[in-house]
Design a protein around this motif. Structure first.
Motif, PDB file in Angstrom:
ATOM      1  N   ILE A   9       0.815  -1.223   0.000  1.00 51.29           N
ATOM      2  CA  ILE A   9       0.000   0.000   0.000  1.00 51.29           C
ATOM      3  C   ILE A   9       0.848   1.272   0.000  1.00 51.29           C
ATOM      4  N   TYR A 116      -3.387   3.301  -2.076  1.00 50.37           N
ATOM      5  CA  TYR A 116      -4.200   2.583  -1.092  1.00 50.37           C
ATOM      6  C   TYR A 116      -3.920   3.061   0.328  1.00 50.37           C
ATOM      7  N   SER A 117      -2.762   3.663   0.537  1.00 51.47           N
ATOM      8  CA  SER A 117      -2.454   4.202   1.864  1.00 51.47           C
ATOM      9  C   SER A 117      -3.388   5.351   2.235  1.00 51.47           C
TER      10      SER A 117
END
Length: 276
Positions: A9, A116-117
């Motif tokens: 991520i 995605y982080s």
């Protein structure tokens, strides 16, 4: 249909390209021909990531060009995979899982998308409900250096070159310093808290970018244990640098502006690094 076993991520500009190269050198691991699928962020935060279809299309096109121009025996499976990624009719879970259908049977499958982080709790909970056994990998870099590297990428994307004045470059850097995503990509404490809340500490592996550079082999052993694979399978040179970005000189007053907005992130990171 197939499902991912792991996600990387991020963080952006912290070593994910190096990791992807290592993964692709291991016979037990499979990752897509396009490094960043940009799926969950485009699915759950579409308004913030309107550029993702263009990203998938351009990178899929590059993959097709590379395979077509660099092989006497064209790998049509890679081309089919790239076409699927680059020309989706609907970017949904069926599309996403079809990507992993291209993986050889028995391989550990995963993908890496630094965006995605930035997912929020409700989005991560949806990922957890869909793929409860996912393992999450997160690489951290000094937040100021990470931010500056990300902004240098923006400079390139916005057409800054040798003809650009130092003043224009510095003003652009200062304007980026306070951007939400520049700050939040370095808010590692928040990212770790969110993802471990849903997936647990046992399914979350934090790594440090500096450790990958200093002793990549040792970090690959840690990664292998986490994924349940043999560390000897990595055949790529762990000491080789990849994806070196374009150099731009940034004046100290512009750097200071970045430091100001990253101060809280930097303080947390230094405490974390000292505790390691």
């Amino acid at each position: 249909m197939a499902q991912p076993d792991f996600l990387v991520i991020g963080a952006q500009k912290a070593g994910t390209t190096w990791l992807d190269k290592m993964f692709k050198s291991h016979p037990e691991i499979w990752t897509p021909v396009v490094k960043e699928l940009q799926f969950f962020n485009s699915l759950y935060m579409e308004d913030a990531f309107k550029w993702t279809p263009r990203h998938r299309s351009s990178h899929a096109s590059k993959a097709i060009g590379f395979v077509s121009n660099n092989s006497n025996n064209i790998d049509w499976a890679i081309i089919k995979q790239a076409v699927h990624i680059g020309e989706p009719e609907n970017v949904d879970y069926q599309w996403y899982e079809t990507v992993f259908d291209f993986a050889p049977e028995g391989n550990i499958k995963g993908e890496m998308t630094p965006e995605y982080s930035l997912l929020q709790h409700e989005h991560i909970n949806s990922v957890k409900q869909k793929y409860p056994n996912l393992k999450i990998i997160f690489v951290m870099r000094d937040p100021v250096q990470r931010a500056l590297s990300g902004i240098r990428m923006r400079l390139l994307q916005n057409g800054f070159d040798a003809s650009s004045t130092q003043s224009d470059i510095d003003n652009f850097v200062k304007s980026c310093a306070s951007d939400w995503d520049v700050i939040e990509r370095g808010n590692y404490q928040n990212i770790i808290d969110k993802w471990t809340f849903h997936f647990g500490d046992e399914n979350f592996l934090p790594l440090l970018s500096d450790d990958l550079k200093i002793d990549g082999k040792k970090q690959l052993e840690k990664l292998s244990k986490f994924l349940g694979i043999e560390s000897e399978g990595f055949v790529a040179d762990a000491s080789e640098k990849v994806h070196v970005g374009k150099k731009y000189h940034i004046s100290q007053d512009a750097i200071d502006e970045v430091i100001k907005y990253q101060q809280q992130n930097l303080e947390w990171f230094e405490r974390y690094r000292n505790d390691e």
